[in-house]
Scaffold this motif. Sequence first.
Motif, short mmCIF file in Angstrom:
data_model
loop_
_atom_site.label_atom_id
_atom_site.label_comp_id
_atom_site.label_asym_id
_atom_site.label_seq_id
_atom_site.Cartn_x
_atom_site.Cartn_y
_atom_site.Cartn_z
N ASP A 92 0.85 -1.19 0.00
CA ASP A 92 0.00 0.00 0.00
C ASP A 92 0.89 1.25 0.00
OD1 ASP A 92 -2.04 1.80 0.17
OD2 ASP A 92 -2.92 1.00 2.00
N PRO A 93 1.52 1.56 -1.14
CA PRO A 93 2.46 2.67 -1.19
C PRO A 93 1.88 4.01 -0.79
CG PRO A 93 1.92 1.88 -3.40
CD PRO A 93 1.40 0.87 -2.43
N GLU A 94 0.56 4.18 -0.95
CA GLU A 94 -0.05 5.46 -0.58
C GLU A 94 0.04 5.71 0.92
OE1 GLU A 94 -3.98 5.90 -2.05
OE2 GLU A 94 -3.34 6.11 -4.14
N VAL A 95 0.15 4.65 1.71
CA VAL A 95 0.32 4.85 3.15
C VAL A 95 1.61 5.62 3.42
CG1 VAL A 95 0.80 3.68 5.33
CG2 VAL A 95 -1.04 2.86 3.88
N VAL A 96 2.64 5.33 2.65
CA VAL A 96 3.92 6.02 2.83
C VAL A 96 3.85 7.44 2.30
CG1 VAL A 96 6.40 5.97 2.39
CG2 VAL A 96 5.14 3.82 2.65
#
Length: 215
Positions: free
Chosen positions: A148-152
Amino acid sequence: MFVVVNLKAYPCDPVAVAEAAADVADETGVRIAVAPQAADISRVAETGVETWAQHVDAVDHGSHTGSTLAEAAAEAGAEGTLLNHSEKRLRLADIDGGLRAAERVGLESIVCANNPRQIAAAAALEPDAVAVEPPALIGTGTPVSQADPEVVTDSVEAADAVGDVDVLCGAGISTGDDLEAAAELGAEGVLLASGVAKADAPKAALRDLVEPIAE
């Protein structure tokens, strides 16, 4: 990039991991810290590796049986402390108190949080850095930068909106590709545990991890 290896309560040899981390840091120029159990801080610090406490409590000298005193951690050789790891959750007031205790003795601080909303709240308390670690991914070997790259990216934006607070990426980090991906998403470092603490050859694991960013 800053690499923090949390040994948790794993049945590893903390001194051996620390020696490996110190060697790899010297060889590559990458900043690497090891966070052992409180009882092992002194032995780990003696290896020369940057040493962090896994936790300090929001207490001063006094009647606080069972607490981890920031002064004791610093005297043992700790240079920083984690706070609010998902396995050691704290109330907001205790995070703030822990940060003030760390400041009192000159310890750097990283506050862990589950998601961008919590990152924003943690950053507002003015730690040196925050680390986003979705609990469901911890120890899975699947990095948040992949799952879930958007979390970063959202965590980096949330921290930037509050102030000048670095964001580290945790949960599932184990390879150099994971570290590169975290950097590309805006993270200033990574927080990992089992990828090194449970490795048959910790030095090799650390070399592989930092190879993409080595000097």
